[in-house]
Design a protein around this motif. Structure first.
Motif, PDB file in Angstrom:
ATOM      1  N   PRO A 204     -74.057 -11.518  17.168  1.00 27.92           N
ATOM      2  CA  PRO A 204     -74.882 -11.732  15.972  1.00 27.92           C
ATOM      3  C   PRO A 204     -74.844 -13.197  15.497  1.00 27.92           C
ATOM      4  O   PRO A 204     -73.810 -13.862  15.542  1.00 27.92           O
ATOM      5  CB  PRO A 204     -74.240 -10.825  14.918  1.00 27.92           C
ATOM      6  N   LYS A 205     -76.005 -13.645  15.048  1.00 30.68           N
ATOM      7  CA  LYS A 205     -76.207 -15.025  14.615  1.00 30.68           C
ATOM      8  C   LYS A 205     -75.189 -15.490  13.573  1.00 30.68           C
ATOM      9  O   LYS A 205     -74.629 -16.586  13.684  1.00 30.68           O
ATOM     10  CB  LYS A 205     -77.619 -15.071  14.016  1.00 30.68           C
ATOM     11  N   ASP A 206     -74.970 -14.672  12.543  1.00 32.24           N
ATOM     12  CA  ASP A 206     -74.054 -15.124  11.478  1.00 32.24           C
ATOM     13  C   ASP A 206     -72.627 -15.254  11.987  1.00 32.24           C
ATOM     14  O   ASP A 206     -71.843 -16.058  11.488  1.00 32.24           O
ATOM     15  CB  ASP A 206     -74.135 -14.199  10.255  1.00 32.24           C
ATOM     16  N   LYS A 207     -72.287 -14.462  13.025  1.00 34.13           N
ATOM     17  CA  LYS A 207     -70.949 -14.569  13.615  1.00 34.13           C
ATOM     18  C   LYS A 207     -70.843 -15.839  14.459  1.00 34.13           C
ATOM     19  O   LYS A 207     -69.806 -16.509  14.478  1.00 34.13           O
ATOM     20  CB  LYS A 207     -70.668 -13.339  14.491  1.00 34.13           C
ATOM     21  N   GLN A 208     -71.919 -16.159  15.161  1.00 36.36           N
ATOM     22  CA  GLN A 208     -71.942 -17.412  15.920  1.00 36.36           C
ATOM     23  C   GLN A 208     -71.791 -18.592  14.968  1.00 36.36           C
ATOM     24  O   GLN A 208     -71.115 -19.572  15.255  1.00 36.36           O
ATOM     25  CB  GLN A 208     -73.258 -17.559  16.686  1.00 36.36           C
ATOM     26  N   LYS A 209     -72.459 -18.486  13.830  1.00 35.46           N
ATOM     27  CA  LYS A 209     -72.378 -19.569  12.854  1.00 35.46           C
ATOM     28  C   LYS A 209     -70.946 -19.726  12.345  1.00 35.46           C
ATOM     29  O   LYS A 209     -70.436 -20.844  12.227  1.00 35.46           O
ATOM     30  CB  LYS A 209     -73.330 -19.300  11.685  1.00 35.46           C
TER      31      LYS A 209
ATOM     32  N   ARG B  49     -75.923 -35.064   9.625  1.00 33.83           N
ATOM     33  CA  ARG B  49     -76.211 -33.638   9.720  1.00 33.83           C
ATOM     34  C   ARG B  49     -76.273 -33.131  11.154  1.00 33.83           C
ATOM     35  O   ARG B  49     -76.816 -33.813  12.022  1.00 33.83           O
ATOM     36  CB  ARG B  49     -77.531 -33.344   8.997  1.00 33.83           C
ATOM     37  N   VAL B  50     -75.732 -31.955  11.352  1.00 31.27           N
ATOM     38  CA  VAL B  50     -75.742 -31.308  12.662  1.00 31.27           C
ATOM     39  C   VAL B  50     -76.720 -30.138  12.593  1.00 31.27           C
ATOM     40  O   VAL B  50     -76.806 -29.451  11.575  1.00 31.27           O
ATOM     41  CB  VAL B  50     -74.334 -30.797  13.012  1.00 31.27           C
ATOM     42  N   THR B  51     -77.475 -29.944  13.655  1.00 30.80           N
ATOM     43  CA  THR B  51     -78.321 -28.748  13.728  1.00 30.80           C
ATOM     44  C   THR B  51     -77.985 -28.003  15.007  1.00 30.80           C
ATOM     45  O   THR B  51     -77.511 -28.591  15.978  1.00 30.80           O
ATOM     46  CB  THR B  51     -79.823 -29.096  13.731  1.00 30.80           C
ATOM     47  N   THR B  52     -78.235 -26.701  14.990  1.00 27.22           N
ATOM     48  CA  THR B  52     -77.939 -25.909  16.171  1.00 27.22           C
ATOM     49  C   THR B  52     -78.948 -24.767  16.288  1.00 27.22           C
ATOM     50  O   THR B  52     -79.796 -24.588  15.417  1.00 27.22           O
ATOM     51  CB  THR B  52     -76.482 -25.398  16.152  1.00 27.22           C
ATOM     52  N   LYS B  53     -78.840 -24.048  17.381  1.00 31.07           N
ATOM     53  CA  LYS B  53     -79.780 -22.967  17.655  1.00 31.07           C
ATOM     54  C   LYS B  53     -78.971 -21.746  18.066  1.00 31.07           C
ATOM     55  O   LYS B  53     -78.071 -21.856  18.897  1.00 31.07           O
ATOM     56  CB  LYS B  53     -80.671 -23.415  18.817  1.00 31.07           C
ATOM     57  N   TYR B  54     -79.263 -20.612  17.465  1.00 29.93           N
ATOM     58  CA  TYR B  54     -78.517 -19.390  17.779  1.00 29.93           C
ATOM     59  C   TYR B  54     -79.344 -18.473  18.680  1.00 29.93           C
ATOM     60  O   TYR B  54     -80.411 -18.029  18.288  1.00 29.93           O
ATOM     61  CB  TYR B  54     -78.148 -18.656  16.485  1.00 29.93           C
ATOM     62  N   MET B  55     -78.838 -18.240  19.902  1.00 26.07           N
ATOM     63  CA  MET B  55     -79.478 -17.275  20.789  1.00 26.07           C
ATOM     64  C   MET B  55     -78.565 -16.053  20.794  1.00 26.07           C
ATOM     65  O   MET B  55     -77.424 -16.151  21.250  1.00 26.07           O
ATOM     66  CB  MET B  55     -79.558 -17.834  22.208  1.00 26.07           C
ATOM     67  N   GLU B  56     -79.087 -14.936  20.346  1.00 25.59           N
ATOM     68  CA  GLU B  56     -78.188 -13.786  20.187  1.00 25.59           C
ATOM     69  C   GLU B  56     -77.771 -13.169  21.518  1.00 25.59           C
ATOM     70  O   GLU B  56     -76.810 -12.407  21.563  1.00 25.59           O
ATOM     71  CB  GLU B  56     -78.796 -12.751  19.233  1.00 25.59           C
ATOM     72  N   ASN B  57     -78.477 -13.520  22.604  1.00 19.12           N
ATOM     73  CA  ASN B  57     -78.065 -13.001  23.914  1.00 19.12           C
ATOM     74  C   ASN B  57     -77.341 -14.057  24.759  1.00 19.12           C
ATOM     75  O   ASN B  57     -77.113 -13.856  25.943  1.00 19.12           O
ATOM     76  CB  ASN B  57     -79.258 -12.437  24.678  1.00 19.12           C
ATOM     77  N   ASP B  58     -77.031 -15.200  24.152  1.00 15.65           N
ATOM     78  CA  ASP B  58     -76.254 -16.219  24.864  1.00 15.65           C
ATOM     79  C   ASP B  58     -75.604 -17.155  23.851  1.00 15.65           C
ATOM     80  O   ASP B  58     -76.177 -18.166  23.452  1.00 15.65           O
ATOM     81  CB  ASP B  58     -77.136 -17.000  25.837  1.00 15.65           C
ATOM     82  N   PHE B  59     -74.386 -16.814  23.444  1.00 15.65           N
ATOM     83  CA  PHE B  59     -73.691 -17.563  22.386  1.00 15.65           C
ATOM     84  C   PHE B  59     -73.397 -19.004  22.812  1.00 15.65           C
ATOM     85  O   PHE B  59     -73.098 -19.853  21.972  1.00 15.65           O
ATOM     86  CB  PHE B  59     -72.373 -16.865  22.031  1.00 15.65           C
TER      87      PHE B  59
ATOM     88  N   SER C 284     -66.652 -12.030  17.595  1.00 14.69           N
ATOM     89  CA  SER C 284     -67.776 -11.432  18.328  1.00 14.69           C
ATOM     90  C   SER C 284     -67.791  -9.913  18.274  1.00 14.69           C
ATOM     91  O   SER C 284     -68.786  -9.290  18.608  1.00 14.69           O
ATOM     92  CB  SER C 284     -67.743 -11.873  19.788  1.00 14.69           C
ATOM     93  N   GLY C 285     -66.690  -9.324  17.883  1.00 11.35           N
ATOM     94  CA  GLY C 285     -66.618  -7.860  17.928  1.00 11.35           C
ATOM     95  C   GLY C 285     -66.014  -7.423  19.253  1.00 11.35           C
ATOM     96  O   GLY C 285     -64.891  -7.808  19.564  1.00 11.35           O
ATOM     97  N   SER C 286     -66.795  -6.685  20.043  1.00 14.03           N
ATOM     98  CA  SER C 286     -66.198  -6.139  21.272  1.00 14.03           C
ATOM     99  C   SER C 286     -66.698  -6.814  22.552  1.00 14.03           C
ATOM    100  O   SER C 286     -66.397  -6.388  23.652  1.00 14.03           O
ATOM    101  CB  SER C 286     -66.512  -4.640  21.355  1.00 14.03           C
ATOM    102  N   GLN C 287     -67.480  -7.893  22.378  1.00 11.22           N
ATOM    103  CA  GLN C 287     -68.130  -8.500  23.551  1.00 11.22           C
ATOM    104  C   GLN C 287     -67.171  -8.823  24.705  1.00 11.22           C
ATOM    105  O   GLN C 287     -67.494  -8.618  25.864  1.00 11.22           O
ATOM    106  CB  GLN C 287     -68.891  -9.767  23.121  1.00 11.22           C
ATOM    107  N   PHE C 288     -65.999  -9.361  24.380  1.00  9.35           N
ATOM    108  CA  PHE C 288     -65.116  -9.845  25.454  1.00  9.35           C
ATOM    109  C   PHE C 288     -63.944  -8.900  25.702  1.00  9.35           C
ATOM    110  O   PHE C 288     -62.916  -9.290  26.253  1.00  9.35           O
ATOM    111  CB  PHE C 288     -64.630 -11.262  25.145  1.00  9.35           C
TER     112      PHE C 288
END
Lengths: 506, 506
Positions: free
Chosen positions: A208-213, A249-259, A326-330
């Motif tokens: 999930p995006k907010d978790k990646q953040k 400032r830093v910017t980033t991009k969240y891909m929910e299928n590839d952290f 991430s939860g259970s991903q790994f």
């Protein structure tokens, strides 16, 4: 006399400061456009950026600027200037001479061509049809050839273009460096490709995006990024931007299928940002208050992304956090396997998606093509064929079409020739800096493993960041490493690291 | 001749457009400073804003501007100008004359005084000690008195200040309007105060920020706010800002123990934003592309906040949504009781926290004081006493100290005299517009109740928004309502609404 000099120097610095201020406003508008500006305001905002950019350009080529340069260049005045003023003068003089040599009508025509060419390139890429873009690219190359005639060149016409992005770097240097690099990477890549790939499928689960953040913020903090002097936002094409050292400032991009996009992207942009946050306060308000070259800038982002972010010790420290965020991903994925998965090397077609080992090869393909174009050895119409041949020769893959081949990058449509080599230089510089750092910080590995990254940041600030444009790239390199551009450090790093990961000696 | 005229008109519009562009950049920096700019970059950013502001000021008083004004004011040229150019000329000429009449040295001294005075005011408010601020306020008043001499005045010195914010409004008009308003509100307030207050304690339960945001977005959307031309952000002191009609941003503040701040604040700022989003496209790039006066702007925000947002029908439609968004906060609270709770009238000390009925009284206190100061009937040193006496007389409360009395507002520390009346004018205008609207839209109440607010927005666009500064406040009022400033509509609204809510006739 002294009175006059003091006044001229002061007035000059005031004049230049105004340009820096207008550029800061432009920078903020640029950031805003890319992080959430309402779409119906974009057209008008672009006009505002145009107005302010013309203003800065006019100031950089004005009679007033000409007089400042003439007055402050007089030996009896020049001798009395502060070091910062001398360097500032050098910078603006370079710009002035470059801009003043192009007839205004031609420059205007070129600017219009650039903006049309970008649109046409987009269309051509969408349709995967190089022939649409070809006439525009031909004109862009022609314009740049004329400009080179106006500007003059030493040894090789392409040197003049290289010098704009990486002062001091020449075809002679790059030919030697890149051919060595290529000759050593290509066989290594061959071995890796034959060795069989590690498992990677667990990388692509839903994160999930907010978790990646959350994780991205955590890593930025560890790196010593100062959140009182910056912020992290979301965008489509990530970048970092230094408006002033107190606002980077830093910017980033969240891909929910590839952290990996967000995590390694944030570390990469964070490396750029640390550079801009830690430039000496005394350079604020001058054009020296920014990274010294594209290549050195890239060395900072790549240092953090690869030498820290893809380091085994880094994940020894951070993997449990990543797992819990991430939860259970790994679940059930061992650290060792995770580490191998994020260091997969794989021949591929798209530069910006390439791994650290094949990446320089993508750059070398572009370098050889650009050099050929400006030395009249390659014609624009032959580019798709030449591109595909070189890709096959160096990386072992052939694009199926122009969109994933010669049309993939935006740079040429904006007339940016001579820029690509900086990306590979960043890798080479980073490896050289890393080996120099380890001499000063022998416990580098254990620092990374313990999560104490601050001494690393401080070393980079002391040796690179603080100087801004007060030192040229080559000066930084020589002062820190005692040598010039040398690809051996990068090659040794690749050979060691990938022999381990791919168990080539096992 | 015609050729010359065309060129001058075109050049003038280009010149003015550049000023508009620089102002847009300043506007974005202002928004950014208040919505999340990193704190260590603020000092430098303020300098950038200073540089760009000086630039616009210099352009507004330049010899070039003087020549444009002289050339375009020649009757034979002026006759041929477009209506937009004529109005633009009128605007810049007013600025030019005002700025050019003040000796530059005095203006500079005044600017420095303003910035010191704001700091001192903050300190004085913190310590609740008017004596710290008194000498600065005295100087600010003296400066403004001198400026009035430079600028000239008609009838009453204070008129010159009023005219800066609300062109056409004079002491004569305000004296009549405000005394009528005061004479009718004070006894009504007396009755309300004696009637006993509705229950309100359910308003102050915990309402999560993200849920407040969800509801705020929902309401903005219903109002017809265009999210492709704007965005909603969080800030400390909420505002709306129109950078251009395609980029009009709303900000709000979430108090988790009082959702009213965000909900009514967002509706209020949304009203300002609708004005700026719906100005005619043909005014973009001119100084006419913004609200025509502070008072008319405030009429738009108050129209939405009070005539829509505090309307029974609005909550008949939205209360169930608010209930479901909030969780259990309003469990067991009937719509009728909720409606009464958000329309509580209560004498209080702080203007910005006042309800809609007592609010104009807060403004009248300030108006009478300012008028007295500029007509030499009141001395700065007596302000705390006079303030407290007037508060007791009109609102029935006496501040315990200067912080909650004479020092509460920032305006005077910035030299803004003549601004306060606009707030009360906004209420009066809004009520006049409402009564005019109901003639065109007799089913106003049922539209609000059904949640179809678009015809209301469209009526305001047709009658107010589209004109920007093409019409003066009084023209708008006359064209729409057929009459001049008239407080009767507001009084009638208060009498009807609060007689019902407080069951005064029951």
């Amino acid at each position: 006399m002294t009175q006059t000099k003091v006044n001229v120097e002061k007035e000059f610095l005031e004049y230049v400061k105004k340009m820096v201020h207008v550029n800061e406003a432009i920078g903020l508008m640029y950031w805003d456009l890319r992080t959430g500006a309402p779409k119906k305001g974009v057209e008008q905002r672009s006009e505002v950026i145009g107005t302010l950019s013309s203003d800065v350009f006019a100031m950089s080529t004005s009679d007033e600027m000409k007089n400042f340069i003439a007055e402050l260049s007089k030996p009896e005045v020049h001798d009395t200037l502060s070091d910062v003023t001398k360097k500032t003068l050098e910078e603006v003089k370079k710009d002035f001479e470059r801009n003043a040599k192009i007839p205004p009508a031609e420059f205007k025509e070129y600017v219009i061509l650039q903006s049309k060419a970008e649109n046409v390139w987009e269309e051509a890429k969408k349709n995967s049809d190089f022939s649409l873009f070809q006439p525009y690219l031909e004109k862009l190359v022609e314009f740049n050839k004329k400009f080179i005639e106006y500007w003059g060149y030493e040894e090789n016409k392409y040197n003049t273009l290289l010098d704009m992005y990486e002062p001091g770097v020449t075809v002679e240097i790059l030919d030697e460096t890149f051919s060595k690099l290529r000759d050593r990477i290509v066989p290594l890549l061959q071995k890796v490709t034959e060795a069989g790939q590690p498992e990677t499928k667990f990388l692509f689960e839903h994160f999930p995006k907010d978790k990646q953040k959350e994780f991205s913020l955590h890593v930025l903090k560890d790196m010593g990024y100062d959140f009182d002097s910056g912020r992290l936002d979301e965008t489509v094409h990530p970048f970092a931007i230094g408006l002033n050292p107190g606002d980077v400032r830093v910017t980033t991009k969240y891909m929910e299928n590839d952290f990996r996009t967000a995590v390694f992207g944030t570390i990469h942009e964070g490396g750029h940002a640390l550079y801009e946050q830690n430039i000496s306060e005394e350079l604020v308000g001058t054009p020296l208050c920014s990274g010294t070259s594209m290549g050195i800038h890239e060395s900072q982002s790549l240092f953090w992304e690869n030498f820290v972010g893809r380091h085994f010790g880094f994940w020894k420290n951070h993997y449990s956090t990543l797992k819990s965020v991430s939860g259970s991903q790994f679940h059930g994925v061992e650290l060792e396997d995770f580490y191998r998965s994020i260091n997969v090397v794989e021949p591929s077609l798209i530069r910006i998606e390439a791994d650290e080992m094949t990446y320089p090869l993508h750059v070398i393909v572009r370098y050889e093509i650009e050099k050929g174009l400006f030395n009249d050895e390659i014609e624009v119409k032959d580019l798709p064929r030449i591109w595909n041949e070189k890709m096959q020769e160096y990386i072992g893959v052939t694009p199926k079409n122009d969109a994933e081949g010669v049309l993939q990058d935006v740079h040429w449509s904006g007339g940016s020739f001579g820029y690509f080599p900086s990306y590979a230089l960043g890798y080479i510089y980073a490896a050289q800096l890393k080996d120099a750092m380890v001499k000063d910080i022998p416990d580098f590995d254990s620092l990374v493993e313990s999560g104490n990254l601050i001494p690393i940041k401080e070393w980079l600030t002391k040796n690179v960041h603080q100087y801004g444009k007060m030192k040229k790239p080559i000066e930084i390199l020589k002062d820190v490493t005692g040598e010039g551009l040398n690809p051996d450090h990068l090659i040794a790093y690749f050979e060691k690291k990938y022999s381990d990961i791919y168990r080539l000696n096992g």
